[in-house]
Design a protein around this motif. Sequence first.
Motif, PDB file in Angstrom:
ATOM      1  N   ASP A 122      52.370  29.271  33.872  1.00  0.00           N
ATOM      2  CA  ASP A 122      51.316  28.541  32.973  1.00  0.00           C
ATOM      3  C   ASP A 122      51.560  27.073  32.955  1.00  0.00           C
ATOM      4  N   SER A 123      52.739  26.562  33.627  1.00  0.00           N
ATOM      5  CA  SER A 123      53.062  25.234  33.373  1.00  0.00           C
ATOM      6  C   SER A 123      52.031  24.410  34.229  1.00  0.00           C
ATOM      7  N   GLY A 124      51.024  24.715  34.861  1.00  0.00           N
ATOM      8  CA  GLY A 124      50.178  23.978  35.442  1.00  0.00           C
ATOM      9  C   GLY A 124      50.593  23.134  36.767  1.00  0.00           C
ATOM     10  N   TYR A 125      49.759  22.198  37.346  1.00  0.00           N
ATOM     11  CA  TYR A 125      49.725  21.831  38.712  1.00  0.00           C
ATOM     12  C   TYR A 125      50.607  20.487  38.632  1.00  0.00           C
ATOM     13  N   VAL A 126      51.907  20.598  39.201  1.00  0.00           N
ATOM     14  CA  VAL A 126      52.990  19.376  39.088  1.00  0.00           C
ATOM     15  C   VAL A 126      52.967  18.709  40.552  1.00  0.00           C
ATOM     16  N   ASP A 168      54.273  33.401  45.537  1.00  0.00           N
ATOM     17  CA  ASP A 168      54.783  34.562  45.515  1.00  0.00           C
ATOM     18  C   ASP A 168      54.502  34.641  43.807  1.00  0.00           C
ATOM     19  N   GLY A 169      53.489  35.675  43.705  1.00  0.00           N
ATOM     20  CA  GLY A 169      52.983  36.019  42.154  1.00  0.00           C
ATOM     21  C   GLY A 169      52.428  34.692  41.574  1.00  0.00           C
ATOM     22  N   TYR A 170      52.925  34.117  40.432  1.00  0.00           N
ATOM     23  CA  TYR A 170      52.369  32.964  39.993  1.00  0.00           C
ATOM     24  C   TYR A 170      53.162  31.780  40.330  1.00  0.00           C
ATOM     25  N   ASN A 171      53.999  32.039  41.192  1.00  0.00           N
ATOM     26  CA  ASN A 171      54.965  30.582  41.546  1.00  0.00           C
ATOM     27  C   ASN A 171      54.485  30.115  43.061  1.00  0.00           C
ATOM     28  N   THR A 172      53.886  28.751  42.928  1.00  0.00           N
ATOM     29  CA  THR A 172      53.432  28.425  43.953  1.00  0.00           C
ATOM     30  C   THR A 172      53.974  27.150  44.496  1.00  0.00           C
ATOM     31  N   GLN A 173      54.048  26.880  45.639  1.00  0.00           N
ATOM     32  CA  GLN A 173      54.794  25.374  45.751  1.00  0.00           C
ATOM     33  C   GLN A 173      54.268  25.315  47.317  1.00  0.00           C
ATOM     34  N   GLY A 174      54.123  23.833  47.673  1.00  0.00           N
ATOM     35  CA  GLY A 174      53.414  23.237  48.787  1.00  0.00           C
ATOM     36  C   GLY A 174      53.792  21.970  49.075  1.00  0.00           C
ATOM     37  N   SER A 175      53.038  21.396  50.170  1.00  0.00           N
ATOM     38  CA  SER A 175      52.965  19.981  50.373  1.00  0.00           C
ATOM     39  C   SER A 175      51.827  19.772  51.141  1.00  0.00           C
ATOM     40  N   TYR A 176      51.217  18.594  51.129  1.00  0.00           N
ATOM     41  CA  TYR A 176      50.219  18.189  52.305  1.00  0.00           C
ATOM     42  C   TYR A 176      50.487  16.622  52.434  1.00  0.00           C
TER      43      TYR A 176
END
Length: 137
Positions: free
Chosen positions: A100-104, A73-81
């Motif tokens: 802009d926090s980067g990939y965590v 949603d916009g710049y907020n992304t979350q997920g799993s694999y």
Amino acid sequence: MKLFLLVAVASAAVARPQYGYSPPATYRPAPAYAPAPSYRPAPSYQAPAKYDFEWGVRDSYSANHFGHNEDRDGYNTQGSYYVQLPDGRLQKVTYYVNGDSGYVAEVSYEGQAQYPAYHAAPSYSPAPTYTPAPVYG
């Protein structure tokens, strides 16, 4: 003699047959295409992205088990694999990106590693021996 030769060459050049045939031009009007009807407005690429998806594979024959899901949603992304490892464990990676926090990412494992005993088959087997039949006579 020179004059005769000059006249002969000139008459041969004028009487030379013309090669190549081109048919007469025919009139063919250009096809008229109507513009395709528009059923919805063109998408605006100025709005931030918003999507979610999920997929997975579980094949009991080959013991493959893997998949992926993600929400944005916009710049907020979350997920799993996740993926089934050859040692029997399930490796799962959960991640998020917030502006802009980067990939965590956080990696976790489910189950216990199993290493079955491996018995190598002999790589060489001797050829069968041949015993000739007795000859009578």
